[in-house]
Enzyme design. Structure first.
Site, PDB file in Angstrom:
ATOM      1  N   ASP A 105      -1.260 -22.811  -8.565  1.00 55.94           N
ATOM      2  CA  ASP A 105       0.105 -23.307  -8.410  1.00 55.94           C
ATOM      3  C   ASP A 105       0.660 -23.054  -7.020  1.00 55.94           C
ATOM      4  O   ASP A 105       0.476 -21.981  -6.441  1.00 55.94           O
ATOM      5  CB  ASP A 105       1.028 -22.653  -9.448  1.00 55.94           C
ATOM      6  CG  ASP A 105       0.696 -23.066 -10.862  1.00 55.94           C
ATOM      7  OD1 ASP A 105       0.230 -24.208 -11.034  1.00 55.94           O
ATOM      8  OD2 ASP A 105       0.898 -22.268 -11.788  1.00 55.94           O
ATOM      9  N   GLU A 144       3.406 -32.178 -19.982  1.00 56.50           N
ATOM     10  CA  GLU A 144       2.611 -30.977 -19.749  1.00 56.50           C
ATOM     11  C   GLU A 144       3.562 -29.781 -19.706  1.00 56.50           C
ATOM     12  O   GLU A 144       4.521 -29.776 -18.927  1.00 56.50           O
ATOM     13  CB  GLU A 144       1.844 -31.106 -18.436  1.00 56.50           C
ATOM     14  CG  GLU A 144       0.871 -29.985 -18.161  1.00 56.50           C
ATOM     15  CD  GLU A 144       0.133 -30.174 -16.848  1.00 56.50           C
ATOM     16  OE1 GLU A 144      -0.341 -29.156 -16.305  1.00 56.50           O
ATOM     17  OE2 GLU A 144       0.054 -31.320 -16.352  1.00 56.50           O
TER      18      GLU A 144
END
Length: 258
Positions: free
Chosen positions: A63, A52
């Site tokens: 995040d 990824e």
């Protein structure tokens, strides 16, 4: 390499092995994007299932601090979506790449142009964490005649009927979000997490991979037991940035037998 991401991951699953997908931030390297191929080949040599690759964004709502800081370092190195696309065109790898991007960079670039420009690269999947399922039509028409799969993220707090709706017609794999909140919160799992993962696995016809907070050997064993594999981000990003040894952890993840 199998033509599609689904075929690649199904082959690993059929061999009785756990699927392992590390996350890296494009441009988070002392060489900036010039170091991306080096990192991809390092992981490829360790036998990972797919990789990824994150596109940095200034407001990464999903995040945690490790990946957010990696994105800021990448932006400081001058990483842009355009530069990343041009870099990906030059990278030769047998490992399928999955792009993780927020919708804004994709929108600014142009979804149709983005997909066209990646057509002859190793990119086989696309994750857009802030794109609601109801707005997937902003992207899906441009992917229709490509080998790039739009990967659904499914929260394990979601009811079974909604889960079925989210994964209907999905390709590549299903990204099962193990925790509520941002990436990197290791161990902050629901008591009934395994039950919900098993339930999702039963209704899915493509591999189910567990991510968000996965960082230990115990996590690898737990989530490989109730899903088809794991995605590890913050632990990998931190180790690569700080020069910490990560090979043994990756080898253990890659070698996991069902």
């Amino acid at each position: 390499m199998p033509k599609t991401l689904t075929e690649k991951l199904n082959a690993i699953k059929a061999a009785g092995k756990g699927i392992f997908v590390p996350y890296i931030m494009a441009g988070d390297h002392e060489k900036g994007l010039d170091g991306l191929a080096e990192t991809i080949h390092f992981l490829e040599d360790l036998g990972v299932s797919a990789i990824e690759v994150g596109i940095p964004f200034s407001d990464p709502v999903a995040d945690g601090p490790v990946i957010e800081e990696a994105g800021l370092r990448s932006l400081a190195h001058g990483t842009s979506t355009q530069a990343l696309v041009e870099t990906l065109k030059t990278i030769e790898t047998e490992i399928p790449l999955v792009i993780m991007t927020y919708f804004n960079p994709l929108f600014q670039y142009g979804v149709e142009n983005f997909v066209k420009d990646l057509a002859d690269t190793a990119v086989k999947g696309l994750i857009i964490p802030d794109l609601p399922h109801e707005h997937a039509n902003f992207v899906e028409p441009f992917l229709a005649n490509t080998d790039i799969a739009l990967i659904p993220l499914v929260s394990l707090t979601t009811g079974i009927e909604r889960q079925k709706e989210l994964i209907e017609g999905a390709e590549g794999f299903i990204y099962a979000v193990a925790i509520n909140g941002v990436t990197g919160k290791s161990g902050n799992y629901r008591a009934d997490l395994d039950k919900h993962l098993a339930q999702l696995h039963q209704v899915a016809d493509i591999p189910v991979l567990t991510g968000f907070g996965v960082s230990s050997q115990a996590d690898l064993e737990r989530f490989n037991a109730v899903s088809d594999g794991v995605i590890v981000g913050s632990k990998i990003v931190k180790a690569l940035h700080q020069g910490e040894p990560i090979q043994d952890f990756i080898k253990q993840a890659v070698a996991y037998q069902k």
